[in-house]
Design an enzyme around this catalytic site. Structure first.
Site, PDB file in Angstrom:
ATOM      1  N   GLU A  35      -5.654   8.315  -7.482  1.00 35.67           N
ATOM      2  CA  GLU A  35      -5.831   7.591  -6.218  1.00 35.67           C
ATOM      3  C   GLU A  35      -6.710   6.351  -6.396  1.00 35.67           C
ATOM      4  O   GLU A  35      -7.341   5.888  -5.442  1.00 35.67           O
ATOM      5  CB  GLU A  35      -6.432   8.497  -5.147  1.00 35.67           C
ATOM      6  CG  GLU A  35      -5.596   9.698  -4.806  1.00 35.67           C
ATOM      7  CD  GLU A  35      -4.345   9.352  -4.027  1.00 35.67           C
ATOM      8  OE1 GLU A  35      -4.436   8.627  -3.026  1.00 35.67           O
ATOM      9  OE2 GLU A  35      -3.273   9.807  -4.436  1.00 35.67           O
ATOM     10  N   THR A  46      -5.103   8.577   2.051  1.00 31.70           N
ATOM     11  CA  THR A  46      -5.246   9.732   1.159  1.00 31.70           C
ATOM     12  C   THR A  46      -6.574   9.781   0.426  1.00 31.70           C
ATOM     13  O   THR A  46      -6.984  10.859  -0.013  1.00 31.70           O
ATOM     14  CB  THR A  46      -4.104   9.749   0.131  1.00 31.70           C
ATOM     15  OG1 THR A  46      -4.111   8.517  -0.611  1.00 31.70           O
ATOM     16  CG2 THR A  46      -2.754   9.899   0.832  1.00 31.70           C
TER      17      THR A  46
END
Length: 411
Positions: free
Chosen positions: A390, A267
């Site tokens: 993230e 991701t």
């Protein structure tokens, strides 16, 4: 690994189609979504139907097709994969239009990669079945890792899990979970014992409606206000042993921690592409403003300085894009990309933040705080989190340095 700097014809056509959609449909509604803290359900329904037809808007759907092709003829030569590169190409264009929309797209979302990477065949079939047809009913998956006291330091999670008979009982709180409140299921990380660190981690798929599982507050954020970000509460939440991701055999080593890291490797290039899209939007806004208000051919030192600042921003965004392509291409080829995923994430976040800052400084009040067009101000609010979620920029640099120190072939 073949070095290729051009997109395929299909990727170029898809990028052009998504850009046209972003320019003509998405961006004109962006400020309204930001103000109203959400995107209308009927619009998401239409986007889901479009994503189903284009394919590249949904990495999950593309991966499902590839898996089906492999299963149909295991002996056939494997086709060269491009789903990760195609995904980030689409992600950049959608973020150029409105980054919040991309986070709101129905599907397994961030919950998909850990289920796909670690789930048993039965779990994959069961949990991905929720998203077989998003054109009739919108559904979401989510990824619940962050806690009030543990985010980038994944080893520090404190949500507990205890085996009780054939079930597990979870207790704890998760925060800043994208689509967590409306998700049909969340991949929730917990620990059997905090003293074990990464070795104690377990990942569970917690379905909506499970007793003991509830939604806390919905965050009122500075940026990405169209996207839902929720707090999740687990109070004696009883989860079936069948929902332990990968089964108990998967946790004889540090597999729980590695499940989380595998998700980030997939991701982070997407997040980098989204940051590049926002940064590019700000850069183009500033460039067009300068073209309209200044005669750049005149030998005025201030004009030369403005041109140099724009050129520097353009270079940094171009570098970030290529680094994202590299990390995504490595994933398509099955090459470990942890270092490259962190590199593109660290590079793109900082480059896009700088692009927004430079654009505001170059345009000034006239170019950034117009009553009918506050997009530049919105992009400035949106972009900061891309250096945080993230894995923060600091964490990315730690990951990169560790990889460099353990591998002499640094680049």
């Amino acid at each position: 690994m073949t070095i290729e700097f051009t997109l395929t014809r299909r990727q170029e056509e898809t990028r052009a189609a998504i850009h046209n959609l972003a320019e003509s449909v998405i961006r004109p509604q962006s400020l309204s979504w930001d103000k109203n803290h959400g995107i209308p359900h009927d619009f998401l329904q239409r986007i889901a139907m479009l994503a189903n037809s284009l394919g590249s808007l949904s990495a999950h759907a593309a991966l499902e097709r590839e898996a089906a092709e492999d299963a149909a003829d295991p002996a056939a030569p494997k086709k060269e994969r491009s789903v990760n590169v195609s995904t980030i190409v689409g992600a950049e264009e959608l973020a150029w239009g409105d980054a919040g929309l991309l986070l709101c797209l129905p599907g397994p979302g961030l919950g998909g990669p850990p289920v796909r990477a670690t789930g048993t065949p039965e779990q994959k079939e069961r949990f991905f079945a929720f998203f077989k047809d998003l054109t009739t009913e919108l559904r979401w998956g989510a990824y619940a890792l962050t806690e009030p006291g543990a985010g980038s330091d994944v080893a520090g999670i404190r949500t507990s899990c205890k085996k009780v008979g054939d079930d597990w009982v979870l207790n704890g709180r998760k925060c800043y979970i994208t689509n967590g409140a409306r998700a049909s299921w969340n991949v929730v990380f917990a620990t059997i014992d905090p003293a074990l660190g990464r070795a104690g981690h377990r990942a569970f798929v917690v379905e909506k409606g499970t007793p003991g599982f509830s939604v806390g507050k919905i965050e009122d954020k500075m940026g990405l206000r169209a996207s839902e970000t929720a707090e999740l509460v687990l109070e004696d939440c009883r989860v079936s042993g069948a929902n332990l991701l990968g089964g108990e055999a998967a946790y004889h080593t540090k597999e729980g921690f590695m499940t989380a890291m595998k998700t980030f490797d997939n991701t982070r290039p997407i997040v980098a592409a989204m940051a590049t899209g926002i940064g590019r939007a700000a850069y183009e806004h500033a460039r067009d403003f300068v073209k309209e208000h200044y005669v750049m051919t005149r030998p005025i030192p201030r004009y030369a300085a403005i041109a140099e600042r724009l050129a520097r921003v353009g270079r940094q965004l171009a570098a970030a894009r290529l680094m994202s392509y590299r990390a995504a291409s490595m994933a398509d080829h099955g090459i470990p990309n942890a270092k490259e995923a962190s590199m593109c994430k660290a590079m793109a976040g900082q480059a896009a933040i700088r692009a927004c800052i430079e654009a505001i400084e170059i345009c000034g009040a006239e170019g950034s705080i117009q009553a009918d067009n506050r997009l530049l101000e919105k992009w400035f609010r949106d972009i900061k989190v891309y250096d945080i979620f993230e894995g923060t920029g600091q964490i990315q640099r730690i990951v990169i340095s560790k990889r460099l120190m353990t591998n002499l072939r640094a680049f």
